[in-house]
Design an enzyme around this catalytic site. Sequence first.
Site, PDB file in Angstrom:
ATOM      1  N   LYS A  13      31.437  77.244  27.148  1.00  0.00           N
ATOM      2  CA  LYS A  13      32.554  77.591  26.250  1.00  0.00           C
ATOM      3  C   LYS A  13      32.092  77.663  24.792  1.00  0.00           C
ATOM      4  CE  LYS A  13      35.080  74.014  27.554  1.00  0.00           C
ATOM      5  NZ  LYS A  13      34.132  73.403  28.514  1.00  0.00           N
ATOM      6  N   ARG A  88      43.880  71.065  27.971  1.00  0.00           N
ATOM      7  CA  ARG A  88      43.140  70.472  29.076  1.00  0.00           C
ATOM      8  C   ARG A  88      44.059  69.824  30.097  1.00  0.00           C
ATOM      9  NH1 ARG A  88      37.977  69.623  26.148  1.00  0.00           N
ATOM     10  NH2 ARG A  88      36.394  69.096  27.655  1.00  0.00           N
ATOM     11  N   ARG A 127      21.519  69.504  27.500  1.00  0.00           N
ATOM     12  CA  ARG A 127      22.134  70.036  26.271  1.00  0.00           C
ATOM     13  C   ARG A 127      21.669  69.251  25.046  1.00  0.00           C
ATOM     14  NH1 ARG A 127      28.517  71.073  25.884  1.00  0.00           N
ATOM     15  NH2 ARG A 127      28.709  68.865  26.439  1.00  0.00           N
ATOM     16  N   ARG A 160      24.492  64.448  23.055  1.00  0.00           N
ATOM     17  CA  ARG A 160      25.797  63.825  22.981  1.00  0.00           C
ATOM     18  C   ARG A 160      25.850  62.583  23.866  1.00  0.00           C
ATOM     19  NH1 ARG A 160      30.235  68.503  23.750  1.00  0.00           N
ATOM     20  NH2 ARG A 160      31.144  66.807  24.973  1.00  0.00           N
ATOM     21  N   ARG A 171      33.532  63.062  33.824  1.00  0.00           N
ATOM     22  CA  ARG A 171      34.232  64.169  33.163  1.00  0.00           C
ATOM     23  C   ARG A 171      34.573  65.267  34.169  1.00  0.00           C
ATOM     24  NH1 ARG A 171      29.933  65.328  28.916  1.00  0.00           N
ATOM     25  NH2 ARG A 171      31.194  67.104  28.302  1.00  0.00           N
TER      26      ARG A 171
HETATM   27  P1  ADP Z   1      32.733  69.955  26.722  1.00  0.00           P
HETATM   28  O1  ADP Z   1      32.284  70.987  25.700  1.00  0.00           O
HETATM   29  O2  ADP Z   1      31.592  69.312  27.382  1.00  0.00           O
HETATM   30  O3  ADP Z   1      33.748  70.543  27.642  1.00  0.00           O
HETATM   31  P2  ADP Z   1      34.335  68.807  24.607  1.00  0.00           P
HETATM   32  O4  ADP Z   1      33.450  68.789  23.423  1.00  0.00           O
HETATM   33  O5  ADP Z   1      35.334  69.915  24.684  1.00  0.00           O
HETATM   34  O6  ADP Z   1      33.449  68.764  25.915  1.00  0.00           O
HETATM   35  O7  ADP Z   1      35.134  67.451  24.716  1.00  0.00           O
HETATM   36  C1  ADP Z   1      34.468  66.212  24.636  1.00  0.00           C
HETATM   37  C2  ADP Z   1      35.466  65.085  24.880  1.00  0.00           C
HETATM   38  O8  ADP Z   1      36.486  65.118  23.865  1.00  0.00           O
HETATM   39  C3  ADP Z   1      36.241  65.157  26.187  1.00  0.00           C
HETATM   40  O9  ADP Z   1      35.521  64.580  27.257  1.00  0.00           O
HETATM   41  C4  ADP Z   1      37.509  64.360  25.832  1.00  0.00           C
HETATM   42  O10 ADP Z   1      37.255  62.964  25.836  1.00  0.00           O
HETATM   43  C5  ADP Z   1      37.759  64.782  24.406  1.00  0.00           C
HETATM   44  N1  ADP Z   1      38.622  65.985  24.338  1.00  0.00           N
HETATM   45  C6  ADP Z   1      38.288  67.209  23.864  1.00  0.00           C
HETATM   46  N2  ADP Z   1      39.326  68.067  23.954  1.00  0.00           N
HETATM   47  C7  ADP Z   1      40.354  67.354  24.508  1.00  0.00           C
HETATM   48  C8  ADP Z   1      41.694  67.676  24.891  1.00  0.00           C
HETATM   49  N3  ADP Z   1      42.198  68.925  24.717  1.00  0.00           N
HETATM   50  N4  ADP Z   1      42.454  66.692  25.433  1.00  0.00           N
HETATM   51  C9  ADP Z   1      41.967  65.459  25.593  1.00  0.00           C
HETATM   52  N5  ADP Z   1      40.728  65.090  25.278  1.00  0.00           N
HETATM   53  C10 ADP Z   1      39.908  66.023  24.735  1.00  0.00           C
HETATM   54  P1  ADP Z   2      30.741  73.802  27.050  1.00  0.00           P
HETATM   55  O1  ADP Z   2      31.188  74.049  25.626  1.00  0.00           O
HETATM   56  O2  ADP Z   2      31.562  74.565  28.045  1.00  0.00           O
HETATM   57  O3  ADP Z   2      30.676  72.342  27.386  1.00  0.00           O
HETATM   58  P2  ADP Z   2      28.092  74.663  26.130  1.00  0.00           P
HETATM   59  O4  ADP Z   2      28.317  75.988  25.499  1.00  0.00           O
HETATM   60  O5  ADP Z   2      27.896  73.491  25.228  1.00  0.00           O
HETATM   61  O6  ADP Z   2      29.265  74.370  27.214  1.00  0.00           O
HETATM   62  O7  ADP Z   2      26.847  74.794  27.117  1.00  0.00           O
HETATM   63  C1  ADP Z   2      26.370  73.681  27.887  1.00  0.00           C
HETATM   64  C2  ADP Z   2      24.842  73.763  28.015  1.00  0.00           C
HETATM   65  O8  ADP Z   2      24.486  74.879  28.848  1.00  0.00           O
HETATM   66  C3  ADP Z   2      24.105  73.983  26.698  1.00  0.00           C
HETATM   67  O9  ADP Z   2      22.902  73.247  26.733  1.00  0.00           O
HETATM   68  C4  ADP Z   2      23.836  75.483  26.650  1.00  0.00           C
HETATM   69  O10 ADP Z   2      22.658  75.794  25.903  1.00  0.00           O
HETATM   70  C5  ADP Z   2      23.661  75.812  28.133  1.00  0.00           C
HETATM   71  N1  ADP Z   2      24.170  77.156  28.496  1.00  0.00           N
HETATM   72  C6  ADP Z   2      25.306  77.758  28.062  1.00  0.00           C
HETATM   73  N2  ADP Z   2      25.477  78.972  28.649  1.00  0.00           N
HETATM   74  C7  ADP Z   2      24.408  79.127  29.497  1.00  0.00           C
HETATM   75  C8  ADP Z   2      24.009  80.181  30.402  1.00  0.00           C
HETATM   76  N3  ADP Z   2      24.725  81.301  30.564  1.00  0.00           N
HETATM   77  N4  ADP Z   2      22.868  79.985  31.094  1.00  0.00           N
HETATM   78  C9  ADP Z   2      22.140  78.838  30.937  1.00  0.00           C
HETATM   79  N5  ADP Z   2      22.468  77.830  30.111  1.00  0.00           N
HETATM   80  C10 ADP Z   2      23.585  77.971  29.397  1.00  0.00           C
END
Ligand code: ADP
Ligand code: ADP
Length: 216
Positions: A13, A88, A127, A160, A171
Amino acid sequence: MNIVLLGPPGAGKGTQAKRIQEMFSIPHIATGDILRDAVAKGSDLGQIANSYMEKGLLVPDEVVIGLIKERLAEPDTENGFLLDGFPRTLAQARALDKVMEQMGKKLDAVISIVVSEKEIIRRLTGRRVCKSCGRIYHLIFNPPKRAEFCDMCGEELYQREDDKVETVKKRLVVYNKETAALIRYYQAQDILIEVNGEESVEDVFKNIKEALEARV
Ligand code: ADP
Ligand code: ADP
Ligand code: ZN
């Protein structure tokens, strides 16, 4: 364009959001980033949020809904926005619909990035994120030119706290229990776009771009 990016942790994302943001010149609003900022500042909100985040749990709905309401009231969202990591839960999705209605707006598209659990674990455990500019890397799939330092700004990368394998698994359970239901919710509104997230970053972006352009 008012867009939501949906998908499990690690789906890509944040990576795609940076590109979509440039294409449409709309702000990228990531609740995870907003919450991590609050944690880093040590504010009351940050301390509450961290007690959930470090366990891999969702921060309570009323907290994140309040944050998003404030953020969407800022003038830079006038011509559209890109939400990443919100909503979410069903309660968050309903609250967003209500806020949008009050503002006389509507969501144009919800992009659901689909990735298998095996791939998620691989992605999140590798990551790395830039401390300064937030750019996202992966030790194997998308490594920086110089190990552990950002290509863009030269600052150090970090892992992270919640990307440790045990927290990642929690998660995923939370995602399946709370967030996966949003796919049907937006399908019913006829605004869902499903994209295969297991292609290269460029190909995933190309597919998102084409699907969005077809809607404009
Ligand atoms: P990822 O990119 O791995 O999906 P995020 O950075 O979006 O993770 O979120 C990290 C953490 O922040 C989540 O595991 C949760 O604890 C909190 N968080 C983020 N967005 C929300 C939301 N919309 N509602 C509740 N908790 C959230
Ligand atoms: P999210 O915001 O959904 O948690 P991220 O954009 O942070 O996901 O991506 C999670 C991890 O996967 C990062 O280390 C990123 O560099 C890697 N990644 C993202 N897209 C791809 C892809 N299409 N192929 C391989 N690795 C990817
Ligand atoms: Zn950087």
